[in-house]
Write an enzyme that holds these catalytic residues in place. Structure first.
Site, short mmCIF file in Angstrom:
data_model
loop_
_atom_site.label_atom_id
_atom_site.label_comp_id
_atom_site.label_asym_id
_atom_site.label_seq_id
_atom_site.Cartn_x
_atom_site.Cartn_y
_atom_site.Cartn_z
N GLU A 113 0.90 -1.17 0.00
CA GLU A 113 0.00 0.00 0.00
C GLU A 113 0.93 1.20 0.00
O GLU A 113 1.70 1.39 0.93
CB GLU A 113 -0.89 -0.07 1.25
CG GLU A 113 -2.07 0.86 1.17
CD GLU A 113 -1.84 2.13 1.90
OE1 GLU A 113 -1.18 3.03 1.31
OE2 GLU A 113 -2.31 2.26 3.04
N CYS A 170 -2.32 8.02 4.51
CA CYS A 170 -2.34 7.66 3.10
C CYS A 170 -3.61 8.13 2.42
O CYS A 170 -3.70 8.17 1.21
CB CYS A 170 -2.15 6.16 2.92
SG CYS A 170 -3.12 5.22 4.08
#
Ligand code: NAP
Length: 525
Positions: free
Chosen positions: A263, A300
């Site tokens: 990720e 994120c």
């Protein structure tokens, strides 16, 4: 706090070479010497993990449930010490880390509940039809089985919920995969406290030695050796695009390539539609001031890109956003490296001719170091479209507003973006039907599409999708948050023509575990 590497049930101190944790708010070293692992210790951890896998994958759900729940209990019981250390290593404030600890224990319990319910194995049974014409059908039964030892790279921005006992570890252990954590050097003390809890629980419950190990490094040698080890069957990672793609390459080039679930962040575009801006520009500015600057923008899912068509409402939004951002005090970023990277990228943007500053906070806390100051800048859609570099993430409390001339240009901007974790539209209900093209585009771009909410704040649950097309992640088919994240650690196997007593319980005809299964085309327990 024991600061040595944990290899199964023993401690190891490599070649006695150590490093220290740094308090990012002062730049000073924190107590504790952390022992950098050796390649021999990687070998030992991976050998134990493979042996443990042979046993752990078959221990049954009750023992795995007890393991996960006991880790959660022990984390809670030791919460104060863990939070204090995490605060000093990450610069994150206590309430944020309290919340993160709660999220971590909830995730462990969530996977325990998933195992108890049992249907996650996706059992499918097609029984034999001996008299089928022109050929008989044989008995075939399929379910998910664990992949094998998992190497977990913790994230710097979630020292608890995406680290040693975080979502990746919880999902892997639930699936039946031993875990070897490469501790993130930004929070080794937090890692040590949590890892010692997992070791203690595993040992007390008599689980196979090697079900969990943790190794320290201050560089790439150990991480690389772990990814390349033949006993490693899966890697999970949360961090930079550079780090994630380096691990993907290593895993692909192995003699036996393995999956890397990386990720790697995202700029999380927000489309602000005209009527919403006209009706509630101040409210939207407040929402995005908070979302851009929450945890010093180190998420994120931080909204790094705002896109709108020029209008009076947009001007009012900009004024209110500028006021909001200018009021935000600086705060400590996670590491000196992350802060330096942030400052460099913001300075680069501010000094480029295509970009103008909407607002940059000057509320610097001069008593502390590694301070992130919030900034929001603006660019025309034409300039944005002509410059690939503005599509890259600036990790921190920063966002770029792209101003389009009209809806066609707005659409072009969206079409030009790479894969994202999230894509959002802020809209008035009345105007949505006129922007079908735009709203359809969002699901092509991202794994989570949002209406009238900020993207920060990732719910941990069954329906969450935290992932998206590359470069947001290495594999858009999977999530790294929520119960479905367990699917990264399993693969399907089907049993053909086996006797009842030799089949796994999940696949026996009388369904002793009472789980939902697709049985001859019908979902039933
Ligand atoms: P990172 O540099 O990607 O590192 C993450 C972990 O991977 C660390 O343990 C690191 O080891 C290891 N690693 C990185 N590259 C490697 C390689 N080539 N070979 C072996 N191991 C490797 O992330 P970070 O240090 O946490 O932060 C740096 C940047 O990452 C941030 O500025 C931000 O842009 C991004 N980031 C993104 C997210 C996200 O949510 N996707 C979260 C945090 C950070 P070492 O540290 O020992 O080198």
């Amino acid at each position: 706090m024991d600061t040595r590497n944990i290899i199964g049930y023993r401690y190891a101190q490599g070649d006695n070479i150590t490093f220290k944790a740094v308090d990012p708010s002062s730049g000073t070293s924190l107590p504790g010497d952390f022992y950098i692992a050796t390649l021999a210790e990687v070998e030992e951890a991976m050998t134990l993990a493979w042996k443990a896998f042979n046993e752990y994958q078959h221990i049954g759900k009750d023992k795995k449930v007890a393991f996960l729940r006991a880790i959660a209990e022990e984390l809670k019981a030791n919460g104060q010490e863990i939070i204090e250390r995490a605060m000093s290593e990450s610069g994150l404030p206590s309430p944020r880390l309290q919340g993160e600890l709660g999220r971590t224990t909830n995730q462990l319990n969530m996977f325990a509940n998933l195992l108890e319910e049992g249907s996650w194995v996706e059992a499918i049974i097609d029984t034999a039809i001996p008299d089928r014409q022109p050929l008989p059908r044989v008995d075939i039964r399929k379910m998910m089985v664990p992949l094998g030892p998992a190497v977990v790279f913790g994230a710097s921005n979630f020292p608890l919920a995406f680290s040693v006992a975080g979502g990746d570890t919880a999902a892997a252990l639930a699936a039946g995969c031993p875990v070897i954590v490469k501790a993130h050097p930004a929070h080794p003390g937090t890692s040590a406290l949590v890892a010692n809890i997992i070791k203690k629980v595993a040992e007390a419950q008599g689980l196979p030695e090697g079900v969990f190990s943790l190794l320290y490094d201050y560089g790439y040698v150990i991480g690389e050796a772990l990814v390349k080890h033949p006993n490693t069957k899966i890697v999970t990672f949360t961090g930079s695009l550079k780090g994630g793609t380096a691990l993907m390459k290593m895993a692909r080039e192995r003699e036996e390539p393995i999956p890397v679930f990386a990720e790697m962040g995202s700029i999380n575009p927000i489309v602000l539609l005209p009527l919403a801006l006209e009706k509630r520009s101040e409210e939207l500015a407040k929402t995005y001031t908070d979302s851009i600057t929450m945890s010093v923008g180190q998420f994120c899912t931080n909204p790094g890109l705002l896109i709108a068509i020029k209008s009076e409402g947009l001007n009012r939004f900009k004024t209110a956003l500028a006021e909001g951002i200018s009021e935000i005090n600086s705060a400590t970023m996670l590491t000196p490296g992350i802060c330096a990277n942030y400052q460099r990228l913001v300075n680069e943007r501010i000094s480029s001719t295509e970009i103008s500053v909407i607002s940059q906070s000057d509320k610097l806390n001069a008593e502390k170091v590694n301070q992130g100051l919030a900034a929001v800048t603006e660019i025309s859609a034409a300039d944005f479209l002509a410059n690939e570099k503005y599509k890259e993430e600036v990790f921190g409390p920063y966002s770029l507003l792209v101003v389009a001339d009209d809806v066609n240009q707005l659409e072009q901007v969206l079409n030009s973006l790479h894969g994202q974790l999230t894509a959002t539209v802020m809209a008035d209900a009345e105007e949505l039907p006129n922007y079908k093209q735009i709203t359809n585009q969002l699901a092509i771009l991202a794994g989570r599409v949002i209406l009238n909410n900020p993207p920060t704040g990732v719910e941990v649950g069954n329906a969450m999708m935290h992932g998206g097309p590359f470069p947001a992640t290495s594999d858009s088919r999977f999530t790294s948050v929520g119960t479905s994240s367990i699917k990264r650690f399993v693969r399907p196997v089907c049993w053909q023509n086996w006797n009842e007593d030799l089949l796994p319980d999940e696949l026996k005809t009388n369904n002793p575990l009472k789980i939902w299964r697709l049985f001859n085309n019908e979902y039933k327990k």
